[in-house]
Design an enzyme around this catalytic site. Structure first.
Site, PDB file in Angstrom:
ATOM      1  N   ARG A 185       0.888  -1.222   0.030  1.00 53.61           N
ATOM      2  CA  ARG A 185      -0.094  -0.307  -0.038  1.00 53.61           C
ATOM      3  C   ARG A 185       0.899   1.125   0.045  1.00 53.61           C
ATOM      4  O   ARG A 185       1.859   1.307   0.928  1.00 53.61           O
ATOM      5  CB  ARG A 185      -0.999   0.095   0.927  1.00 53.61           C
ATOM      6  CG  ARG A 185      -0.465   0.186   2.502  1.00 53.61           C
ATOM      7  CD  ARG A 185      -1.348   0.411   3.512  1.00 53.61           C
ATOM      8  NE  ARG A 185      -1.212  -0.005   4.939  1.00 53.61           N
ATOM      9  CZ  ARG A 185      -0.285   0.528   5.790  1.00 53.61           C
ATOM     10  NH1 ARG A 185       0.368   1.645   5.226  1.00 53.61           N
ATOM     11  NH2 ARG A 185      -0.009   0.045   6.818  1.00 53.61           N
ATOM     12  N   HIS A 213      -2.230   3.614   6.373  1.00 53.58           N
ATOM     13  CA  HIS A 213      -3.061   2.317   6.486  1.00 53.58           C
ATOM     14  C   HIS A 213      -4.719   3.087   6.300  1.00 53.58           C
ATOM     15  O   HIS A 213      -5.337   2.317   5.630  1.00 53.58           O
ATOM     16  CB  HIS A 213      -3.111   1.841   7.954  1.00 53.58           C
ATOM     17  CG  HIS A 213      -4.372   1.008   8.423  1.00 53.58           C
ATOM     18  ND1 HIS A 213      -4.525  -0.284   7.809  1.00 53.58           N
ATOM     19  CD2 HIS A 213      -5.423   1.378   9.105  1.00 53.58           C
ATOM     20  CE1 HIS A 213      -5.678  -0.806   8.220  1.00 53.58           C
ATOM     21  NE2 HIS A 213      -5.994   0.223   9.055  1.00 53.58           N
ATOM     22  N   TYR A 270       6.635   4.207  10.831  1.00 53.96           N
ATOM     23  CA  TYR A 270       6.881   2.817  10.991  1.00 53.96           C
ATOM     24  C   TYR A 270       7.444   2.302   9.762  1.00 53.96           C
ATOM     25  O   TYR A 270       7.844   0.855   9.764  1.00 53.96           O
ATOM     26  CB  TYR A 270       5.988   2.078  11.515  1.00 53.96           C
ATOM     27  CG  TYR A 270       4.537   2.052  10.783  1.00 53.96           C
ATOM     28  CD1 TYR A 270       4.172   1.245   9.524  1.00 53.96           C
ATOM     29  CD2 TYR A 270       3.323   2.961  11.051  1.00 53.96           C
ATOM     30  CE1 TYR A 270       3.172   1.237   8.713  1.00 53.96           C
ATOM     31  CE2 TYR A 270       2.373   3.099  10.323  1.00 53.96           C
ATOM     32  CZ  TYR A 270       2.134   2.333   9.161  1.00 53.96           C
ATOM     33  OH  TYR A 270       1.048   2.539   8.420  1.00 53.96           O
TER      34      TYR A 270
HETATM   35  C1  LIG Z   1     -10.795  -8.122  15.243  1.00 59.67           C
HETATM   36  C2  LIG Z   1     -10.044  -6.624  15.121  1.00 59.67           C
HETATM   37  N1  LIG Z   1      -9.044  -6.372  15.833  1.00 59.67           N
HETATM   38  C3  LIG Z   1      -8.432  -5.096  15.397  1.00 59.67           C
HETATM   39  C4  LIG Z   1      -8.703  -4.305  14.449  1.00 59.67           C
HETATM   40  C5  LIG Z   1      -8.228  -2.959  14.136  1.00 59.67           C
HETATM   41  N2  LIG Z   1      -7.650  -3.057  12.607  1.00 59.67           N
HETATM   42  C6  LIG Z   1      -8.138  -2.521  11.702  1.00 59.67           C
HETATM   43  S1  LIG Z   1      -7.307  -2.484  10.371  1.00 59.67           S
HETATM   44  C7  LIG Z   1      -6.331  -3.448  11.153  1.00 59.67           C
HETATM   45  C8  LIG Z   1      -5.070  -4.028  10.438  1.00 59.67           C
HETATM   46  C9  LIG Z   1      -5.431  -5.025   9.399  1.00 59.67           C
HETATM   47  O1  LIG Z   1      -4.306  -5.536   8.640  1.00 59.67           O
HETATM   48  P1  LIG Z   1      -4.503  -6.429   7.437  1.00 59.67           P
HETATM   49  O2  LIG Z   1      -5.301  -7.514   7.720  1.00 59.67           O
HETATM   50  O3  LIG Z   1      -2.819  -6.808   7.133  1.00 59.67           O
HETATM   51  O4  LIG Z   1      -4.871  -5.666   6.394  1.00 59.67           O
HETATM   52  P2  LIG Z   1      -4.592  -4.210   5.640  1.00 59.67           P
HETATM   53  O5  LIG Z   1      -5.322  -3.020   6.224  1.00 59.67           O
HETATM   54  O6  LIG Z   1      -3.093  -3.930   5.606  1.00 59.67           O
HETATM   55  O7  LIG Z   1      -4.872  -4.185   4.175  1.00 59.67           O
HETATM   56  C10 LIG Z   1      -6.489  -3.554  12.365  1.00 59.67           C
HETATM   57  C11 LIG Z   1      -5.571  -4.160  13.276  1.00 59.67           C
HETATM   58  C12 LIG Z   1     -10.356  -4.512  13.812  1.00 59.67           C
HETATM   59  N3  LIG Z   1     -10.807  -3.847  12.829  1.00 59.67           N
HETATM   60  N4  LIG Z   1     -10.702  -5.569  14.088  1.00 59.67           N
END
Ligand SMILES: Cc1ncc(C[n+]2csc(CCOP(=O)(O)OP(=O)(O)O)c2C)c(N)n1
Length: 374
Positions: free
Chosen positions: A269, A273, A282
Protein backbone atom coordinates in the site's frame (compact mmCIF):
# COMPACT_ATOMS: atom_id res chain seq x y z
CA UNK A 1 -9.94 -27.22 -19.77
CA UNK A 2 -7.96 -25.34 -17.15
CA UNK A 3 -7.97 -28.01 -14.47
CA UNK A 4 -6.68 -30.64 -16.91
CA UNK A 5 -3.56 -28.58 -17.45
CA UNK A 6 -2.76 -26.57 -14.34
CA UNK A 7 -0.58 -23.63 -15.19
CA UNK A 8 0.58 -22.72 -11.73
CA UNK A 9 2.40 -24.78 -9.12
CA UNK A 10 1.23 -24.37 -5.53
CA UNK A 11 3.77 -23.48 -2.84
CA UNK A 12 6.35 -22.10 -5.28
CA UNK A 13 9.07 -20.14 -3.47
CA UNK A 14 8.99 -17.34 -6.05
CA UNK A 15 5.84 -15.39 -6.84
CA UNK A 16 4.06 -16.33 -10.05
CA UNK A 17 4.31 -13.60 -12.68
CA UNK A 18 3.25 -13.60 -16.32
CA UNK A 19 4.55 -10.20 -17.42
CA UNK A 20 7.95 -8.79 -16.56
CA UNK A 21 8.58 -5.38 -15.03
CA UNK A 22 9.38 -4.12 -18.52
CA UNK A 23 6.11 -5.44 -19.90
CA UNK A 24 7.17 -8.64 -21.68
CA UNK A 25 5.03 -11.78 -21.65
CA UNK A 26 7.07 -14.33 -19.68
CA UNK A 27 4.56 -17.11 -18.97
CA UNK A 28 5.07 -20.61 -20.37
CA UNK A 29 1.61 -20.53 -21.95
CA UNK A 30 -0.05 -18.31 -24.54
CA UNK A 31 -2.05 -15.25 -23.70
CA UNK A 32 -5.70 -15.99 -24.45
CA UNK A 33 -7.31 -12.61 -23.72
CA UNK A 34 -8.50 -10.36 -26.51
CA UNK A 35 -7.41 -6.75 -26.87
CA UNK A 36 -10.64 -5.30 -25.50
CA UNK A 37 -10.40 -7.41 -22.35
CA UNK A 38 -6.82 -6.27 -21.81
CA UNK A 39 -7.79 -2.63 -22.31
CA UNK A 40 -10.77 -3.20 -19.96
CA UNK A 41 -8.43 -4.45 -17.26
CA UNK A 42 -6.22 -1.42 -17.76
CA UNK A 43 -9.24 0.84 -17.47
CA UNK A 44 -10.21 -0.78 -14.18
CA UNK A 45 -6.70 -0.29 -12.79
CA UNK A 46 -6.78 3.41 -13.62
CA UNK A 47 -10.35 3.72 -12.35
CA UNK A 48 -9.32 2.23 -9.01
CA UNK A 49 -6.37 4.61 -8.71
CA UNK A 50 -8.41 7.68 -9.58
CA UNK A 51 -11.22 6.73 -7.19
CA UNK A 52 -8.58 6.36 -4.50
CA UNK A 53 -7.16 9.82 -5.17
CA UNK A 54 -10.65 11.30 -5.20
CA UNK A 55 -11.55 9.71 -1.89
CA UNK A 56 -8.44 11.07 -0.20
CA UNK A 57 -9.43 14.55 -1.43
CA UNK A 58 -13.01 14.13 -0.20
CA UNK A 59 -11.71 13.10 3.19
CA UNK A 60 -9.43 16.14 3.34
CA UNK A 61 -12.43 18.31 2.49
CA UNK A 62 -14.24 16.86 5.47
CA UNK A 63 -16.89 15.18 3.33
CA UNK A 64 -16.14 11.69 4.53
CA UNK A 65 -14.64 10.62 7.82
CA UNK A 66 -12.55 7.64 6.80
CA UNK A 67 -10.60 6.36 3.81
CA UNK A 68 -8.58 3.14 3.51
CA UNK A 69 -6.37 3.88 0.50
CA UNK A 70 -5.98 1.07 -2.00
CA UNK A 71 -3.23 2.46 -4.25
CA UNK A 72 -0.72 -0.34 -4.87
CA UNK A 73 -3.39 -3.05 -4.48
CA UNK A 74 -5.04 -2.52 -7.88
CA UNK A 75 -3.35 -5.43 -9.64
CA UNK A 76 -4.72 -7.91 -7.11
CA UNK A 77 -8.19 -6.38 -6.97
CA UNK A 78 -8.69 -6.06 -10.71
CA UNK A 79 -7.26 -9.54 -11.27
CA UNK A 80 -9.84 -10.96 -8.85
CA UNK A 81 -12.69 -8.94 -10.39
CA UNK A 82 -12.02 -10.32 -13.86
CA UNK A 83 -11.70 -13.92 -12.65
CA UNK A 84 -15.16 -14.29 -11.11
CA UNK A 85 -18.61 -14.50 -12.65
CA UNK A 86 -20.15 -11.28 -11.45
CA UNK A 87 -23.61 -11.66 -9.97
CA UNK A 88 -23.27 -15.46 -9.90
CA UNK A 89 -20.32 -16.00 -7.59
CA UNK A 90 -20.21 -14.44 -4.15
CA UNK A 91 -17.66 -11.93 -3.01
CA UNK A 92 -16.66 -11.22 0.61
CA UNK A 93 -14.34 -8.22 0.30
CA UNK A 94 -12.62 -6.17 2.98
CA UNK A 95 -12.37 -2.42 3.55
CA UNK A 96 -9.41 -1.85 1.19
CA UNK A 97 -11.28 -3.33 -1.79
CA UNK A 98 -12.87 -0.21 -3.23
CA UNK A 99 -11.04 -0.90 -6.52
CA UNK A 100 -12.46 -4.42 -6.53
CA UNK A 101 -16.09 -3.39 -6.12
CA UNK A 102 -15.62 -0.65 -8.73
CA UNK A 103 -14.11 -3.19 -11.15
CA UNK A 104 -17.10 -5.53 -10.86
CA UNK A 105 -19.32 -2.61 -11.81
CA UNK A 106 -20.77 -1.33 -8.55
CA UNK A 107 -22.31 1.97 -9.69
CA UNK A 108 -20.06 4.90 -8.85
CA UNK A 109 -22.93 6.97 -7.50
CA UNK A 110 -23.61 4.26 -4.92
CA UNK A 111 -19.92 3.90 -4.19
CA UNK A 112 -19.57 7.61 -3.38
CA UNK A 113 -22.98 7.64 -1.70
CA UNK A 114 -21.67 4.93 0.65
CA UNK A 115 -18.48 6.88 1.30
CA UNK A 116 -20.36 10.12 1.96
CA UNK A 117 -23.33 8.44 3.72
CA UNK A 118 -25.88 10.27 1.61
CA UNK A 119 -29.23 8.99 0.38
CA UNK A 120 -27.38 7.49 -2.59
CA UNK A 121 -26.02 4.88 -0.16
CA UNK A 122 -27.99 1.62 -0.42
CA UNK A 123 -26.97 0.85 3.18
CA UNK A 124 -28.63 4.12 4.28
CA UNK A 125 -25.52 5.50 5.94
CA UNK A 126 -25.41 2.77 8.54
CA UNK A 127 -21.92 1.57 7.75
CA UNK A 128 -18.51 3.13 8.11
CA UNK A 129 -17.17 4.60 4.87
CA UNK A 130 -15.28 2.02 2.76
CA UNK A 131 -17.75 -0.70 3.76
CA UNK A 132 -19.55 -1.47 0.50
CA UNK A 133 -22.07 -4.23 -0.10
CA UNK A 134 -24.40 -5.10 -2.96
CA UNK A 135 -27.27 -7.54 -3.06
CA UNK A 136 -27.48 -7.31 -6.86
CA UNK A 137 -23.81 -8.17 -7.32
CA UNK A 138 -23.61 -10.77 -4.53
CA UNK A 139 -21.21 -8.67 -2.48
CA UNK A 140 -21.41 -9.31 1.26
CA UNK A 141 -21.18 -6.00 3.10
CA UNK A 142 -17.68 -5.37 4.41
CA UNK A 143 -17.34 -6.13 8.12
CA UNK A 144 -15.05 -4.00 10.31
CA UNK A 145 -13.78 -6.69 12.72
CA UNK A 146 -10.80 -8.19 10.96
CA UNK A 147 -11.45 -11.69 9.51
CA UNK A 148 -14.96 -11.87 10.95
CA UNK A 149 -16.27 -12.27 7.39
CA UNK A 150 -14.24 -15.45 6.80
CA UNK A 151 -16.55 -17.97 8.58
CA UNK A 152 -19.70 -16.55 6.93
CA UNK A 153 -17.93 -16.67 3.55
CA UNK A 154 -17.26 -20.37 4.13
CA UNK A 155 -20.92 -20.80 5.05
CA UNK A 156 -21.90 -19.29 1.72
CA UNK A 157 -19.49 -21.60 -0.09
CA UNK A 158 -20.94 -24.62 1.71
CA UNK A 159 -24.43 -23.64 0.64
CA UNK A 160 -23.11 -23.34 -2.91
CA UNK A 161 -21.67 -26.81 -2.64
CA UNK A 162 -24.99 -28.20 -1.40
CA UNK A 163 -26.89 -26.40 -4.16
CA UNK A 164 -24.50 -28.07 -6.63
CA UNK A 165 -24.69 -25.38 -9.32
CA UNK A 166 -20.95 -24.74 -9.50
CA UNK A 167 -21.06 -21.29 -7.91
CA UNK A 168 -18.01 -20.11 -6.02
CA UNK A 169 -17.16 -17.68 -3.20
CA UNK A 170 -14.11 -15.43 -3.09
CA UNK A 171 -13.07 -13.97 0.26
CA UNK A 172 -10.37 -11.30 0.49
CA UNK A 173 -8.39 -9.93 3.45
CA UNK A 174 -4.99 -8.56 4.41
CA UNK A 175 -1.97 -10.34 5.85
CA UNK A 176 -2.89 -9.29 9.40
CA UNK A 177 -6.24 -11.05 9.08
CA UNK A 178 -4.46 -14.40 8.80
CA UNK A 179 -3.49 -14.16 12.50
CA UNK A 180 -7.10 -14.00 13.67
CA UNK A 181 -8.94 -16.96 15.19
CA UNK A 182 -11.86 -16.42 12.82
CA UNK A 183 -9.53 -16.79 9.87
CA UNK A 184 -8.19 -20.15 11.04
CA UNK A 185 -11.63 -21.45 12.03
CA UNK A 186 -13.03 -20.52 8.63
CA UNK A 187 -10.16 -21.76 6.50
CA UNK A 188 -9.99 -25.01 8.45
CA UNK A 189 -13.70 -25.65 7.98
CA UNK A 190 -13.46 -24.91 4.25
CA UNK A 191 -10.60 -27.41 3.94
CA UNK A 192 -12.43 -30.07 5.94
CA UNK A 193 -15.63 -29.65 3.92
CA UNK A 194 -14.10 -29.09 0.47
CA UNK A 195 -16.02 -25.83 0.16
CA UNK A 196 -15.83 -24.03 -3.20
CA UNK A 197 -14.06 -20.93 -1.92
CA UNK A 198 -10.93 -19.02 -2.79
CA UNK A 199 -9.21 -17.12 0.00
CA UNK A 200 -7.34 -14.20 -1.54
CA UNK A 201 -4.85 -12.43 0.69
CA UNK A 202 -3.74 -8.96 -0.37
CA UNK A 203 -0.45 -9.12 1.45
CA UNK A 204 0.88 -5.56 1.73
CA UNK A 205 3.36 -6.59 4.44
CA UNK A 206 1.81 -4.39 7.15
CA UNK A 207 -1.19 -4.57 9.44
CA UNK A 208 -1.23 -0.88 10.30
CA UNK A 209 2.23 -0.64 11.91
CA UNK A 210 2.84 -4.36 12.44
CA UNK A 211 5.16 -5.65 9.72
CA UNK A 212 4.95 -9.15 8.33
CA UNK A 213 7.94 -10.45 10.31
CA UNK A 214 6.17 -9.58 13.54
CA UNK A 215 2.84 -10.80 12.22
CA UNK A 216 3.70 -14.44 11.64
CA UNK A 217 6.49 -16.96 12.07
CA UNK A 218 5.20 -18.73 8.99
CA UNK A 219 7.22 -18.55 5.79
CA UNK A 220 4.65 -16.40 4.04
CA UNK A 221 0.86 -16.55 3.89
CA UNK A 222 0.47 -19.15 1.12
CA UNK A 223 2.34 -21.67 3.29
CA UNK A 224 -0.54 -21.62 5.79
CA UNK A 225 -2.65 -23.51 3.23
CA UNK A 226 -0.58 -26.66 3.94
CA UNK A 227 -2.13 -26.99 7.37
CA UNK A 228 -5.66 -26.90 6.01
CA UNK A 229 -5.20 -29.34 3.15
CA UNK A 230 -5.51 -26.95 0.25
CA UNK A 231 -3.12 -25.54 -2.32
CA UNK A 232 -1.47 -22.20 -1.54
CA UNK A 233 -0.23 -19.91 -4.31
CA UNK A 234 2.16 -17.00 -4.10
CA UNK A 235 1.52 -14.43 -6.83
CA UNK A 236 3.16 -11.16 -7.80
CA UNK A 237 0.31 -8.84 -6.88
CA UNK A 238 1.79 -6.01 -8.94
CA UNK A 239 1.16 -8.13 -12.05
CA UNK A 240 -2.56 -7.91 -12.74
CA UNK A 241 -2.44 -10.64 -15.37
CA UNK A 242 -0.72 -13.06 -13.00
CA UNK A 243 -3.41 -12.36 -10.38
CA UNK A 244 -6.08 -12.89 -13.00
CA UNK A 245 -4.67 -16.17 -14.33
CA UNK A 246 -4.03 -17.72 -10.93
CA UNK A 247 -7.47 -16.68 -9.71
CA UNK A 248 -9.07 -17.99 -12.90
CA UNK A 249 -7.45 -21.36 -12.35
CA UNK A 250 -8.39 -21.75 -8.70
CA UNK A 251 -11.92 -20.42 -9.24
CA UNK A 252 -12.37 -22.96 -12.06
CA UNK A 253 -11.06 -25.72 -9.78
CA UNK A 254 -13.48 -24.75 -7.00
CA UNK A 255 -16.33 -24.64 -9.53
CA UNK A 256 -15.52 -28.17 -10.63
CA UNK A 257 -15.58 -29.52 -7.08
CA UNK A 258 -11.84 -29.60 -6.35
CA UNK A 259 -12.26 -27.58 -3.18
CA UNK A 260 -10.76 -24.41 -1.75
CA UNK A 261 -7.46 -22.64 -2.35
CA UNK A 262 -5.47 -19.86 -0.73
CA UNK A 263 -3.88 -17.22 -2.94
CA UNK A 264 -1.33 -14.79 -1.53
CA UNK A 265 -0.91 -11.69 -3.65
CA UNK A 266 2.24 -9.74 -2.87
CA UNK A 267 1.18 -6.10 -3.05
CA UNK A 268 2.08 -2.89 -1.24
CA UNK A 269 0.00 0.00 0.00
CA UNK A 270 1.52 3.25 -1.12
CA UNK A 271 -0.41 5.39 1.32
CA UNK A 272 -1.07 5.20 5.06
CA UNK A 273 -3.20 2.39 6.49
CA UNK A 274 -6.09 4.84 6.64
CA UNK A 275 -6.78 8.54 6.83
CA UNK A 276 -6.13 8.23 10.57
CA UNK A 277 -2.61 6.80 10.23
CA UNK A 278 0.90 8.25 9.77
CA UNK A 279 2.91 5.51 8.05
CA UNK A 280 6.16 7.51 8.15
CA UNK A 281 6.42 6.48 11.81
CA UNK A 282 6.91 2.81 11.04
CA UNK A 283 8.26 2.34 7.53
CA UNK A 284 11.08 4.01 5.57
CA UNK A 285 10.21 6.30 2.65
CA UNK A 286 12.77 4.42 0.51
CA UNK A 287 10.78 1.23 0.88
CA UNK A 288 7.62 2.94 -0.33
CA UNK A 289 9.50 4.51 -3.24
CA UNK A 290 10.98 1.14 -4.27
CA UNK A 291 7.54 -0.49 -4.39
CA UNK A 292 6.07 2.41 -6.33
CA UNK A 293 8.57 1.64 -9.08
CA UNK A 294 6.85 -1.73 -9.48
CA UNK A 295 3.47 -0.13 -10.08
CA UNK A 296 0.83 -2.47 -11.55
CA UNK A 297 -0.65 0.23 -13.78
CA UNK A 298 2.69 1.17 -15.34
CA UNK A 299 3.52 -2.50 -15.83
CA UNK A 300 0.34 -3.33 -17.72
CA UNK A 301 0.71 -0.12 -19.71
CA UNK A 302 4.19 -1.19 -20.86
CA UNK A 303 2.74 -4.56 -21.84
CA UNK A 304 -0.05 -2.91 -23.85
CA UNK A 305 2.36 -0.47 -25.49
CA UNK A 306 4.59 -3.29 -26.65
CA UNK A 307 1.53 -4.67 -28.45
CA UNK A 308 0.59 -1.25 -29.82
CA UNK A 309 -2.61 -1.33 -27.82
CA UNK A 310 -1.95 1.84 -25.86
CA UNK A 311 -0.28 5.24 -26.05
CA UNK A 312 -0.26 8.77 -24.69
CA UNK A 313 -3.41 9.83 -26.49
CA UNK A 314 -5.40 6.84 -25.23
CA UNK A 315 -4.08 7.49 -21.73
CA UNK A 316 -5.11 11.11 -21.77
CA UNK A 317 -8.55 10.24 -23.14
CA UNK A 318 -9.10 7.54 -20.53
CA UNK A 319 -8.06 9.70 -17.60
CA UNK A 320 -10.26 12.62 -18.59
CA UNK A 321 -13.19 10.27 -19.28
CA UNK A 322 -12.87 8.67 -15.83
CA UNK A 323 -12.38 12.06 -14.16
CA UNK A 324 -15.67 13.16 -15.74
CA UNK A 325 -17.42 10.01 -14.50
CA UNK A 326 -16.11 10.61 -11.00
CA UNK A 327 -17.21 14.27 -11.05
CA UNK A 328 -20.68 13.18 -12.06
CA UNK A 329 -20.88 10.38 -9.51
CA UNK A 330 -19.71 12.57 -6.63
CA UNK A 331 -22.10 15.33 -7.66
CA UNK A 332 -25.01 12.85 -7.85
CA UNK A 333 -24.12 11.28 -4.51
CA UNK A 334 -23.96 14.70 -2.86
CA UNK A 335 -27.15 15.92 -4.55
CA UNK A 336 -29.01 12.96 -3.03
CA UNK A 337 -28.68 14.82 0.27
CA UNK A 338 -27.90 13.59 3.78
CA UNK A 339 -29.59 10.54 5.22
CA UNK A 340 -32.75 11.23 7.12
CA UNK A 341 -32.19 10.54 10.83
CA UNK A 342 -35.63 8.90 10.79
CA UNK A 343 -33.98 5.89 9.11
CA UNK A 344 -32.45 5.10 12.51
CA UNK A 345 -35.84 3.72 13.46
CA UNK A 346 -36.43 1.68 10.33
CA UNK A 347 -35.61 -1.81 9.02
CA UNK A 348 -34.92 -3.54 12.35
CA UNK A 349 -38.34 -4.18 13.88
CA UNK A 350 -41.44 -5.11 11.89
CA UNK A 351 -43.35 -3.16 14.53
CA UNK A 352 -41.48 -0.45 16.35
CA UNK A 353 -41.38 -1.15 20.13
CA UNK A 354 -43.01 1.50 22.31
CA UNK A 355 -39.77 2.94 23.71
CA UNK A 356 -38.39 3.53 20.19
CA UNK A 357 -41.74 4.92 19.07
CA UNK A 358 -41.47 7.46 21.90
CA UNK A 359 -37.92 8.36 20.87
CA UNK A 360 -38.98 8.84 17.28
CA UNK A 361 -41.85 11.07 18.35
CA UNK A 362 -39.54 13.19 20.51
CA UNK A 363 -37.13 13.49 17.62
CA UNK A 364 -39.94 14.62 15.27
CA UNK A 365 -41.14 17.21 17.76
CA UNK A 366 -37.60 18.53 18.12
CA UNK A 367 -37.34 18.85 14.36
CA UNK A 368 -40.63 20.71 14.13
CA UNK A 369 -39.55 23.04 16.93
CA UNK A 370 -36.35 23.72 14.97
CA UNK A 371 -38.43 24.63 11.93
CA UNK A 372 -37.53 21.47 9.99
CA UNK A 373 -40.04 19.02 8.52
CA UNK A 374 -41.03 16.59 11.19
C1 LIG B 1 -10.76 -7.93 15.33
C2 LIG B 1 -10.11 -6.62 15.03
N1 LIG B 1 -8.97 -6.27 15.66
C3 LIG B 1 -8.37 -5.09 15.37
C4 LIG B 1 -8.94 -4.23 14.47
C5 LIG B 1 -8.26 -2.89 14.16
N2 LIG B 1 -7.68 -2.97 12.82
C6 LIG B 1 -8.30 -2.39 11.76
S1 LIG B 1 -7.46 -2.63 10.35
C7 LIG B 1 -6.24 -3.50 11.13
C8 LIG B 1 -5.05 -4.05 10.37
C9 LIG B 1 -5.41 -5.14 9.42
O1 LIG B 1 -4.30 -5.43 8.61
P1 LIG B 1 -4.37 -6.41 7.39
O2 LIG B 1 -5.31 -7.52 7.68
O3 LIG B 1 -2.98 -6.77 7.03
O4 LIG B 1 -5.04 -5.55 6.22
P2 LIG B 1 -4.52 -4.18 5.58
O5 LIG B 1 -5.25 -3.09 6.33
O6 LIG B 1 -3.05 -4.11 5.74
O7 LIG B 1 -4.92 -4.19 4.15
C10 LIG B 1 -6.49 -3.59 12.49
C11 LIG B 1 -5.62 -4.26 13.45
C12 LIG B 1 -10.16 -4.62 13.86
N3 LIG B 1 -10.76 -3.85 12.94
N4 LIG B 1 -10.70 -5.81 14.13
Amino acid sequence: MITDSPRFEPFSPDPHAVISESGEWIAPFDLDLDDDTLRGMYRNLVLARLIDERLVRLQRLGKTSFVAPGAGHEGAQVGIAHAIEIGRDWLYPYYRDTGLVAAIGWPLEKLFGQMLATRADPARGRQMPAHPGSRALNVFTVASPIASHVPPAVGTALSQKIAGKGDVTVCTFGDGATSEGDWHAGVNFAGAQGAPIVFACENNRYAISVDLNHQTGSGGIAAKAHAYGMPGYLVDGMDVLACYYVMREVVANAREGLGPALVEMAVYRYGPHSSADDDSRYRPAEEVAAWRLRDPIARLRRFLERRSLWGDEAEEGLRSEIAGELDEAVAAAEAAGPQDVDTLFEDVFAELPAHLERQRERYRLARRAAGEDG
